[in-house]
Structure formats: structure tokens, C-alpha cells
Design a protein around this motif. Structure first.
Motif, short mmCIF file in Angstrom:
data_model
loop_
_atom_site.label_atom_id
_atom_site.label_comp_id
_atom_site.label_asym_id
_atom_site.label_seq_id
_atom_site.Cartn_x
_atom_site.Cartn_y
_atom_site.Cartn_z
N GLN A 43 0.82 -1.21 0.00
CA GLN A 43 0.00 0.00 0.00
C GLN A 43 0.86 1.26 0.00
O GLN A 43 0.52 2.25 -0.66
CB GLN A 43 -0.94 0.00 1.22
N LEU A 44 1.97 1.23 0.73
CA LEU A 44 2.86 2.38 0.76
C LEU A 44 3.50 2.61 -0.60
O LEU A 44 3.67 3.75 -1.03
CB LEU A 44 3.93 2.18 1.84
N ASP A 45 3.85 1.53 -1.30
CA ASP A 45 4.39 1.68 -2.65
C ASP A 45 3.35 2.28 -3.60
O ASP A 45 3.68 3.10 -4.46
CB ASP A 45 4.87 0.32 -3.19
N ARG A 46 2.09 1.87 -3.44
CA ARG A 46 1.04 2.45 -4.28
C ARG A 46 0.80 3.92 -3.94
O ARG A 46 0.54 4.73 -4.82
CB ARG A 46 -0.26 1.66 -4.08
N LEU A 47 0.89 4.23 -2.64
CA LEU A 47 0.59 5.58 -2.18
C LEU A 47 1.71 6.56 -2.52
O LEU A 47 1.45 7.68 -2.99
CB LEU A 47 0.36 5.56 -0.66
N PHE A 48 2.95 6.14 -2.31
CA PHE A 48 4.08 7.07 -2.47
C PHE A 48 4.97 6.78 -3.67
O PHE A 48 5.79 7.61 -4.05
CB PHE A 48 4.95 7.05 -1.20
N GLY A 49 4.85 5.58 -4.23
CA GLY A 49 5.74 5.20 -5.33
C GLY A 49 5.24 5.70 -6.67
O GLY A 49 4.16 6.28 -6.81
N SER A 50 6.03 5.46 -7.67
CA SER A 50 5.64 5.81 -9.04
C SER A 50 6.31 4.84 -10.00
O SER A 50 7.38 4.31 -9.71
CB SER A 50 6.07 7.26 -9.38
N GLY A 51 5.65 4.59 -11.10
CA GLY A 51 6.23 3.71 -12.10
C GLY A 51 6.47 2.29 -11.62
O GLY A 51 7.46 1.67 -11.98
N GLY A 52 5.56 1.80 -10.76
CA GLY A 52 5.71 0.42 -10.28
C GLY A 52 6.80 0.25 -9.25
O GLY A 52 7.38 -0.84 -9.10
N SER A 53 7.12 1.30 -8.52
CA SER A 53 8.17 1.25 -7.50
C SER A 53 7.86 0.19 -6.44
O SER A 53 6.72 0.01 -6.03
CB SER A 53 8.30 2.61 -6.82
N THR A 54 8.89 -0.53 -6.02
CA THR A 54 8.75 -1.53 -4.95
C THR A 54 9.69 -1.19 -3.79
O THR A 54 10.17 -2.07 -3.10
CB THR A 54 9.06 -2.94 -5.48
N HIS A 55 9.92 0.09 -3.59
CA HIS A 55 10.87 0.53 -2.55
C HIS A 55 10.49 -0.03 -1.18
O HIS A 55 11.33 -0.62 -0.49
CB HIS A 55 10.92 2.05 -2.49
N PHE A 56 9.24 0.16 -0.77
CA PHE A 56 8.84 -0.29 0.56
C PHE A 56 8.77 -1.81 0.66
O PHE A 56 9.10 -2.38 1.70
CB PHE A 56 7.50 0.34 0.94
N ALA A 57 8.36 -2.47 -0.42
CA ALA A 57 8.33 -3.94 -0.42
C ALA A 57 9.75 -4.49 -0.27
O ALA A 57 9.97 -5.46 0.48
CB ALA A 57 7.68 -4.45 -1.70
N ASP A 58 10.71 -3.87 -0.97
CA ASP A 58 12.10 -4.32 -0.88
C ASP A 58 12.66 -4.04 0.51
O ASP A 58 13.39 -4.87 1.08
CB ASP A 58 12.96 -3.63 -1.94
N LEU A 59 12.33 -2.89 1.05
CA LEU A 59 12.81 -2.53 2.39
C LEU A 59 12.27 -3.51 3.43
O LEU A 59 13.00 -3.95 4.33
CB LEU A 59 12.37 -1.10 2.73
#
Length: 256
Positions: A43-59
Motif C-alpha cells: 500500500q505504501l508503494d502504491r501511495l508514495f511510489g511511481s512507475g511500479g516502485s517496490t521501494h517499501f516492499a524491498d525494504l
């Protein structure tokens, strides 16, 4: 997370609404004292990410890369159960983790896929630590429903089963613990095990729903309401406390 939230001009309460949790839980996420669930990270990646970012999932993968149990369960065991006022549990297949003996738990973990001795021991000890909430000065009320078949489902051998059922009888004598056996004709609980935690005032009820692949923890209102309804449907098939304990004792004596 805090930087991105403030840049988006969102309050902690707004983020909490999107995650289906409380503002206090968002605050703990930002402070690093709460382990994010898989759902949180997505949900955080959807809320704050862009272009399919998986920053929070990876973290999150880095955060939960530690022993002691499945990553998705850490939030429940470390954040929900320790502060719960009441925990309601249903299990159609096994004695629930909070009431398992060490021998019973070890056999379950040892027979998991690709289980190594070190991993088994780590998970067993994590389970035993988890049970310490029942020994607190002010423990949560634990209301357990188990299918009658659990009493006769062989886990390891007769000695382990006698010990496990004896432990159920012993723990059920505590004023904070109730164990009820559910008639096997109950079909409402066939979809799987789950737990409902009632938290302190101001925090929503939270559920943990199990599955063979991956469970999840959520405070989503609609899902929690659905689990409450299912719990009550199962409870209507439960035998009274005294009769349940008699059934457990009879099953214990059968394990010879």
C-alpha cells in the motif's frame, strides 16, 4: 516514509485510513518500531511510489530477513498479541500456537518443507517466547475454539499427544483461558484458522487469518466484521466449557 508523507501533505491519520490501521501504528512504522506487513509495504508503494516502485516492499524484505517465524506473522506476534485485551482463536486442524507444547510445536516445524535443525529450533523458541503473554500479571483473555478432530489428529506419537492434551487441560484452569471443543459437523469453520484481537480503547479490532501459503494481518473493518460473524457461527457449535474439558480428558486417555 515520513518525508514522503509530508511531501504529499498527508496526515498520519490519512495514511492510517489507507492502510487499515491506527494512527499510532503509522507513527510506529515511521519511527521504525513497527515491522511493516506485506500489505502495508504494498500500500505504501502504491501511495508514495511511481512507475511500479517496490521501494517499501524491498525494504520490508530486509527488515524481516531474520529467524523466528514467517515474515507476515511478525507484526501479529510482536505488536498485536502483546497489547490485546481479548484474543479469540479458531483452529480446525491443530492446537493453536499459544497453547502448543514444545514437543508438539517442534514436530510440526520439523516436518515443514526444507526445514533445517537450526530453523526448527529458532521457530520453536520463538513460539515458546510468544506464549509468555499468558504469564503476564494481567494477561489477555484467551478464548479458544478447536475442532473435535484436533484431539485425535496424531502429531508425532501418543506421548506427545498425551502431553499436549494434558497441557490444554492445565491451561484451561486459568481464569483468563477458555477452551471449547467444536462439533465436527460445523461447516462454518472449514475455510481455515483465524484469530481476532480486541485491542485497547481507540484501536480497532485486528484479525490474523491463516492459509497454507501466506496468512495476513489486518484491521480492515469489513474483513474484521466478516471474521466476527464467522467466529460467532462457529461458536454456536461449541460444547460448553465443562463438557469440552471432559472430551479433552477422554481423548487424552485414548492416546496410549
Amino acid at each position: 516514509m515520513r518525508r514522503l508523507r509530508e511531501a504529499a501533505q498527508l496526515s498520519q491519520a490519512s495514511v492510517a485510513a489507507r492502510l487499515g490501521c491506527t494512527q499510532a501504528q503509522v507513527s510506529r512504522l515511521e519511527g521504525g518500531s513497527r515491522t511493516p506487513s506485506k500489505y502495508d509495504a504494498e500500500q505504501l508503494d502504491r501511495l508514495f511510489g511511481s512507475g511500479g516502485s517496490t521501494h517499501f516492499a524491498d525494504l520490508r524484505k530486509h527488515i524481516v530477513a531474520r529467524p523466528g517465524g514467517p515474515a507476515w506473522f511478525i507484526g501479529w506476534a510482536e505488536e498485536v498479541e502483546p497489547i490485546a485485551l481479548v484474543i479469540r482463536s479458531w483452529d480446525p486442524l491443530l492446537v493453536p500456537g499459544l497453547l502448543q507444547t514444545e514437543s508438539y510445536a517442534r514436530h510440526l516445524f520439523a516436518n515443514g518443507p526444507r526445514a533445517t535443525p537450526d530453523e526448527v529450533e529458532e521457530r520453536v523458541q520463538a513460539r515458546m517466547r510468544r506464549q509468555r503473554i499468558l504469564d503476564k500479571e494481567d494477561p489477555p483473555m484467551l478464548l479458544v475454539l478447536i475442532d473435535e478432530g484436533v484431539l485425535r489428529r496424531r502429531v508425532n506419537g501418543p506421548e506427545v499427544m498425551r502431553e499436549q492434551l494434558g497441557h490444554l487441560l492445565e491451561v484451561a484452569q486459568r481464569p483468563s483461558v477458555t477452551v471449547q471443543v467444536v462439533d465436527p459437523d460445523c461447516t462454518a469453520g472449514m475455510l481455515g484458522a483465524f484469530m481476532i484481537a480486541e485491542l485497547p480503547i481507540g484501536q480497532p479490532d485486528t484479525i490474523h487469518v491463516d492459509s497454507s501459503a501466506e496468512g495476513y494481518v489486518t484491521a480492515d473493518h469489513d474483513l474484521v466484521t466478516s471474521m466476527w460473524e464467522r467466529y460467532e457461527a462457529i461458536r454456536r457449535w461449541a460444547y460448553p466449557d465443562r463438557m469440552s474439558l471432559k472430551m479433552i480428558e477422554e481423548a487424552r486417555q485414548e492416546w496410549t
